[in-house]
Design a protein around this motif. Structure first.
Motif, PDB file in Angstrom:
ATOM      1  N   ALA A  60       1.712  -2.963   3.535  1.00 37.34           N
ATOM      2  CA  ALA A  60       1.122  -2.025   2.586  1.00 37.34           C
ATOM      3  C   ALA A  60       2.220  -1.180   1.922  1.00 37.34           C
ATOM      4  N   VAL A  61       3.207  -0.765   2.727  1.00 37.89           N
ATOM      5  CA  VAL A  61       4.318   0.018   2.165  1.00 37.89           C
ATOM      6  C   VAL A  61       5.054  -0.807   1.111  1.00 37.89           C
ATOM      7  N   ALA A 105      12.446  -4.303   3.792  1.00 44.27           N
ATOM      8  CA  ALA A 105      11.627  -4.681   4.934  1.00 44.27           C
ATOM      9  C   ALA A 105      11.391  -3.414   5.733  1.00 44.27           C
ATOM     10  N   PHE A 106      10.142  -3.063   5.928  1.00 41.68           N
ATOM     11  CA  PHE A 106       9.834  -1.735   6.472  1.00 41.68           C
ATOM     12  C   PHE A 106       9.399  -1.761   7.925  1.00 41.68           C
ATOM     13  N   GLN A 107       9.747  -2.838   8.612  1.00 42.72           N
ATOM     14  CA  GLN A 107       9.440  -2.890  10.034  1.00 42.72           C
ATOM     15  C   GLN A 107      10.413  -2.017  10.823  1.00 42.72           C
ATOM     16  N   VAL A 108      10.064  -1.755  12.072  1.00 41.20           N
ATOM     17  CA  VAL A 108      10.942  -0.970  12.939  1.00 41.20           C
ATOM     18  C   VAL A 108      11.847  -1.929  13.703  1.00 41.20           C
ATOM     19  N   PRO A 109      13.175  -1.753  13.584  1.00 42.75           N
ATOM     20  CA  PRO A 109      14.079  -2.693  14.259  1.00 42.75           C
ATOM     21  C   PRO A 109      14.074  -2.506  15.769  1.00 42.75           C
ATOM     22  N   SER A 110      14.435  -3.569  16.509  1.00 41.34           N
ATOM     23  CA  SER A 110      14.355  -3.501  17.959  1.00 41.34           C
ATOM     24  C   SER A 110      15.629  -2.941  18.595  1.00 41.34           C
ATOM     25  N   PRO A 116       6.719   3.498   7.547  1.00 44.31           N
ATOM     26  CA  PRO A 116       5.810   4.423   8.244  1.00 44.31           C
ATOM     27  C   PRO A 116       6.516   5.010   9.462  1.00 44.31           C
ATOM     28  N   ASP A 117       6.380   6.323   9.634  1.00 43.22           N
ATOM     29  CA  ASP A 117       7.080   7.010  10.731  1.00 43.22           C
ATOM     30  C   ASP A 117       6.345   6.721  12.046  1.00 43.22           C
ATOM     31  N   MET A 118       6.975   5.901  12.901  1.00 40.04           N
ATOM     32  CA  MET A 118       6.297   5.451  14.100  1.00 40.04           C
ATOM     33  C   MET A 118       5.956   6.599  15.039  1.00 40.04           C
ATOM     34  N   THR A 144      -2.054   3.550  -1.215  1.00 39.89           N
ATOM     35  CA  THR A 144      -1.790   4.592  -0.220  1.00 39.89           C
ATOM     36  C   THR A 144      -1.956   3.970   1.163  1.00 39.89           C
ATOM     37  N   VAL A 145      -0.988   4.262   2.061  1.00 36.70           N
ATOM     38  CA  VAL A 145      -0.998   3.639   3.383  1.00 36.70           C
ATOM     39  C   VAL A 145      -1.639   4.585   4.388  1.00 36.70           C
ATOM     40  N   VAL A 146      -2.491   4.027   5.246  1.00 34.52           N
ATOM     41  CA  VAL A 146      -3.195   4.854   6.221  1.00 34.52           C
ATOM     42  C   VAL A 146      -2.875   4.391   7.635  1.00 34.52           C
ATOM     43  N   ALA A 147      -2.498   5.363   8.512  1.00 31.30           N
ATOM     44  CA  ALA A 147      -2.381   5.088   9.939  1.00 31.30           C
ATOM     45  C   ALA A 147      -3.639   5.646  10.585  1.00 31.30           C
ATOM     46  N   PRO A 148      -4.568   4.797  10.992  1.00 27.52           N
ATOM     47  CA  PRO A 148      -5.885   5.262  11.420  1.00 27.52           C
ATOM     48  C   PRO A 148      -5.807   6.261  12.581  1.00 27.52           C
TER      49      PRO A 148
END
Lengths: 341, 737
Positions: free
Chosen positions: A229-230, A288-293, A304-306, A240-244
């Protein structure tokens, strides 16, 4: 005569050397992330090590199908990227190789637990939380309230406005189903899916299609991984992105070495390199907006701020196993998908 | 005549194949070379002694791969009959036996011994561990196999089969072998999965439970719920087949039987959708008619109603498929409509029939083979289409997408995919038989050897008006859709930011020139050149195989002809996804190991597209009178000469159709390709899909637009090269003759 001979000799030498160079270190990489990311990973690894990379990009489902079909004569060496479930499944079927990387201590716990749940035949390289995005223009045009929680999507005014993928065909949608079961419990989770079913305008085949439809204005809400979505929002679509608010599940993008890889040493070199902070920082270059490991890698400021997202304790072992998957999908097929809309 | 021929004791064809067989065994590398089929580094890299490049004779001579030794007697035996006459029984017996033995042994050892020694446990039990292994076959094996095959067919011909015609028997043998290898074998390998249980055993109950599934056969749509994918596919395919036939006929009539001037425009226009990469039409339709599409918004505002998602589902797929497949119907029908002999129509008019009667009672019935073929192709194409239902299908499930997601989706259920593929095959093959029943045994021949001086009459008025209306409306619609596509490639972000830009073209096709020459900087060049190369290799091969097959089917009668025809149509009736996966399953391991090469792409295109060449060839050939062949044969030509000098020139429209179609399809196919592309051989379509998945619509559309123009140019070029058939002696509607 002498001249011709020496010319011949040189050309023969040149050709043999050419053939020799062709047999230099190489690596066949199956990549299931987005094209640019795959390209950047392949080229940067070549620069870092001098190993030639042959990269093929396919979705994780397609790659898994191919690795399976090639099982008796593997052509690929490493499978990098794509959602964790097919990697786990490949491990379960013994299609991938066990490997303990020296880089493991630099990784987040979730990456290691992904590896452990697969007997160390895979490892986490990034993670992304499930959520949804909505098209702000369409929301305003239809006078809909801003959704904040999963439960908001069940409101009757959202009828015909929500899109998600079909859990039978998409790993994203299966993660949604499994997350609901874990958030609300099995009975209420299925109750949620039934309520949602009434508001769904289409079950798409592919996992990220709902948010693309929302971006183009073909649906108001799309349930997807939040980094997808981002990416739509960053590309310029009114999303608009939603974190439920109830909390949410997540995926762990994974990497595996293919069993019987022809270039095992190079495969392991890539594996170690791909877990390093500098390799994972390449994600920033390609949106790429994933969180790296890797704990030392940076995360994009647009991601998105995890820390603000309520993540559930997703049970990858249980919900990644084929038996549980079959059971949930069958139940969804029988109890949810047959209901009138 | 025949007796004279058999008295000649030098048999050039026989000698040729014997030499070929020996060359394959003695000289060429027996196993496949890892660098690729068209790389010849091995010539200077230790051949013929280096193990990887050694010919079979060297290997056997060194005492390795001894299972290749039994081929030697089969190669020696034919030498004994070189000087014998064809009527001598020994001639045919020796050729048949050595050919059959050599060929079977070659196949048996190929399947029996693989990369891990014996492939079957019972072989190990019988002979013990082999301790050796072999890789995929290469040049040598290929040549020896062909040699055995054609020795065998020459033996059969010498026994008097098909009037002792070596060309025809060899052509039949060749087509059977390649179709069996590249169609039946992989598909059988795939379909077996329908009967495999989870733990690897075989069981019919697995098949039955997957077959009688409500998602497949449910009739819920009759009372408001959803229907099964099987019914959806069937209903859609019938509609599409019917619509495309009607539209294709309308366009064909406008082009051949009206005073309409801009015929070239019509031809170009109808060719457009077929040269469009997948997904592009779907995206354009969404931007026009989707929930936020310009047309939907306009109409909704005009009428003051809420815009709906009406496009998603049957309507959208129907529109997109009709757009995409009308040109196929047109390409089939144009040859047939042109091929109806004008003198028949003139005869009707001389007998005082008016134009409408002439059309209804003479022209239209003579077009029946074309109409039936056009419908069949529309039906099958719709069944196997994958891109349009994926983009526009909504909740309207069809078999082809279900198959794809059964394989790559979250279920990973190859068994279900195999069952769905069987249902799909059943539908398409039934359509095929219905078509044959409808055509029956009537004769549609109108072009005879007697010369034809007529001109096609114009359409009757009451036909011309609706035909022009339909063709005009559809043509206008096509133009709008394509206008949208071209426009889309020049805007910043389609549907959101409409400022004009060239940046997508620059990203894809940037070229830099410096002192070292030209640099193809753009991101798309790699896949672009690969695509052109593969398509250019595949097209003539496809046309050749297709037309030879059509010739055999229409001009020769032989035992098992129906099964033969069925086999050649089979690959077309199977969706590309199934072909893709079955090709990986079948050709990833020896004896034929071609995954990851360009060859597998070429092969898949040949056998996917060959049926169109076959259908076009059959439709045209059934209009050419056999008396032409007979007079050629009577004058002393053999069947090869007749085929080349008499039939081929009359088949130009069919050749053009087959060439154009296969070239274009090779450039735009996606469903099979997605499984077969490799790092080295990436195709344009799979690259485009990657861009679409990544929201990069601008680049995807810019690339597609470029491909469209490249293909238009290619089509035009082919048209110039192949030329046009001139049946009548006068040109139509005046003009110089």
């Amino acid at each position: 005569m002498k001249l011709t001979r020496s010319v011949l000799a040189t050309s023969v030498m040149a050709m043999t050397m050419g053939a020799g160079a062709a047999q230099a270190d190489k690596l066949t990489l199956y990549c299931s992330a987005q094209e640019e990311w795959c390209q950047v990973m392949a080229r940067s690894f070549e620069e870092a090590t001098g190993i030639d990379v042959d990269m093929t990009r396919k979705s994780s489902g397609e790659t898994f199908a191919q690795i399976r079909a090639e099982a008796s004569n593997p052509k690929g060496d490493v499978w990098w990227g794509g959602t964790g479930d097919p990697h786990l499944q490949a491990a379960e079927e013994g299609l991938t190789e066990e490997y303990l990387s020296p880089m493991r201590e630099q990784l987040h716990d979730w990456a290691i637990s992904q590896a452990e749940s697969a007997g160390n035949r895979t490892i986490g390289i990034y993670s992304g939380a499930l959520g949804y995005g909505y098209n702000t223009d369409l929301l305003a045009a239809n006078n809909l309230p801003e959704p904040k929680c999963w439960a908001d999507l069940l409101k009757p005014e959202f009828k015909g406005h929500v899109q998600m993928a079909n859990p039978n065909s998409s790993g994203t949608a299966y993660t949604t189903l499994a997350s609901m079961v874990q958030i609300f419990g099995e009975d209420e989770g299925f109750g949620f899916m039934k309520g949602l079913h009434a508001n769904i305008n289409q079950y798409t085949k592919s996992g990220s299609a709902p948010i693309k439809a929302a971006g183009r204005g073909e649906s108001t809400v799309g349930i997807v991984f939040m980094h997808d979505a981002v990416a739509q929002a960053v590309a310029g679509f009114p999303i608009t992105v939603v974190a439920p608010c109830e909390g949410t599940g997540y995926e762990i993008g994974s990497m595996s070495i293919i069993k019987g890889a022809r270039n095992m040493d190079e495969a392991k070199a890539f594996y170690d390199w791909a877990l390093s902070a500098e390799a994972q920082n390449l994600a920033l270059q390609v949106n790429a907006f994933q969180v790296p490991s890797n704990k030392g890698a940076q995360t994009s400021d647009k991601a998105p701020d995890m820390s603000t997202i309520k993540l559930i304790d997703y049970d990858f072992v249980k919900y990644g196993s084929s038996d549980e998957r079959k059971r949930l999908l069958q139940k969804w097929d029988e109890d949810v998908s047959t209901l009138p809309q | 005549m025949r007796k004279d021929a058999s008295e000649v004791t030098a048999h050039p064809v026989l000698i040729f194949w014997i030499i070929a067989g020996w060359a394959g065994y003695l000289l060429l590398p027996w196993y496949g070379i890892e660098d690729g089929f068209f790389r010849f580094e091995w010539l200077v890299d230790g051949w013929p002694l280096e193990d990887d490049y050694a010919p079979a004779a060297v290997l056997v001579g060194r005492g390795e791969k001894l299972w290749l030794a039994p081929l030697v007697p089969a190669l020696v035996a034919p030498l004994l009959v070189i000087r014998k006459r064809k009527i001598d029984p020994a001639y045919s017996v020796v050729l048949i036996l050595s050919g059959a033995f050599g060929f079977s042994w070659l196949i048996a050892q190929g399947f029996g011994i693989g990369i891990r020694g014996f492939n079957y446990d019972w072989l190990t039990a019988l002979f013990g561990e082999l301790g050796d292994r072999q890789f995929g076959m290469g040049y040598g094996a290929l040549l020896v196999a062909s040699s055995f095959l054609f020795l065998f067919t020459q033996g059969i011909a010498a026994r008097g089969a098909i009037n002792g015609d070596v060309f025809v028997v060899s052509a039949i043998g060749g087509v059977i072998v390649i179709v069996a290898t590249f169609v039946f074998f992989p598909i059988a390998k795939m379909l077996i999965f329908a009967f495999i249980t989870e733990d690897g055993g075989y069981s019919a109950t697995v098949f039955l439970s997957k077959f009688f599934d409500d998602r497949l056969w449910g009739l819920g749509c009759l009372w408001g719920a959803r229907c099964g994918a099987a019914w959806n596919s069937l209903f859609l395919a019938v509609l599409v087949g019917f619509l495309t036939t009607v539209l294709g006929l309308a366009f064909a009539l406008v082009v051949t039987r009206s005073g309409f001037r801009a015929k070239r425009v019509v031809r170009a226009l109808t060719v457009l959708p077929i040269i469009t990469p997948p997904f592009v039409i779907g995206l354009a339709l969404i931007l026009l008619f989707g929930l936020s599409g310009s047309v939907t918004q306009f109409v909704a505002e005009l009428l003051g109603v809420q815009p709906t998602r009406w496009l998603y589902g049957l309507p959208g797929v129907l529109i997109a498929q009709t757009l995409a497949f009308t040109p196929i119907a047109f390409l089939v029908l144009i040859g047939v409509v042109e091929g109806v002999s004008p003198s028949m129509e003139e005869a009707a008019q001389t007998l005082r029939a008016n134009r409408w009667q002439t059309f209804r009672t003479v022209s239209l019935p003579l077009m029946r083979p074309g109409l039936a073929n056009a419908f069949l192709l529309g039906f099958i194409e719709s069944m196997a289409d994958f891109g349009n239902p994926l983009v526009l299908g909504g909740n309207f499930d069809v078999l082809s997408t279900e198959i794809f997601f059964a394989i790559v989706g979250a279920q990973y259920d190859q068994g279900r995919a195999a069952v769905l593929a069987m249902v799909l095959l059943f539908f398409t093959l039934s359509a095929f038989y219905l078509q044959r029943a409808w055509l029956g045994r009537k004769s549609y021949t109108t072009v005879t050897g007697k010369g034809d001086a007529g001109v096609h009459p114009l359409m009757p008025k009451r036909l011309a008006v609706p035909v022009f209306l339909v063709a005009g409306a559809w043509g206008a619609f096509t133009i709008v859709v394509y206008g949208m596509i071209v426009y889309g490639s020049f805007v910043e972000l389609w549907g959101v930011n409409d400022s004009l830009t060239f940046k997508h073209y620059v990203t894809a096709f940037a070229v830099a020139v410096n002192e070292n020459g030209i640099h193809w900087r753009g991101a798309a060049w790699d896949s672009f050149w690969t695509t052109i190369y593969i398509a250019a290799v595949a097209a003539p091969l496809t046309a050749a195989v297709g037309l030879v097959t059509a010739y055999l089917l229409t001009r020769q009668s032989f035992a098992g002809k129906n099964a033969f025809e069925f086999g050649t149509m089979l690959s077309f009736a199977i969706p590309g996804t199934v072909i893709g996966v079955s090709y990986i399953l079948a050709f990833n391991v020896p004896p034929i190991e071609i995954t990851g090469t360009g060859i597998i792409l070429v092969v898949s295109f040949i056998f996917r597209n060959m049926p169109v060449g076959v259908r076009a060839g059959i439709a045209s050939m059934s209009q050419i009178d056999r008396s032409l062949d007979e007079s050629s044969l009577t004058l002393g030509a053999n069947s090869w000469q007749t085929f080349r000098r008499v039939i081929l020139p009359l088949l130009r429209p069919a050749i053009l159709a087959a060439l154009v179609f296969s070239f274009v399809r090779a450039m735009t196919a996606i469903s099979a390709v997605i499984f077969l592309v490799s790092a080295e051989y990436d195709m344009a379509t799979s690259y485009i899909i990657g861009r679409v998945e990544n929201n990069d619509y601008g680049l995807a559309i810019a690339y597609s637009t470029t491909l469209i123009f490249v293909m238009l140019a290619a089509v035009g070029l082919l048209q110039l090269l192949v030329g046009k058939t001139q049946i009548g002696r006068r040109t139509q509607f005046g003009g110089g003759g």
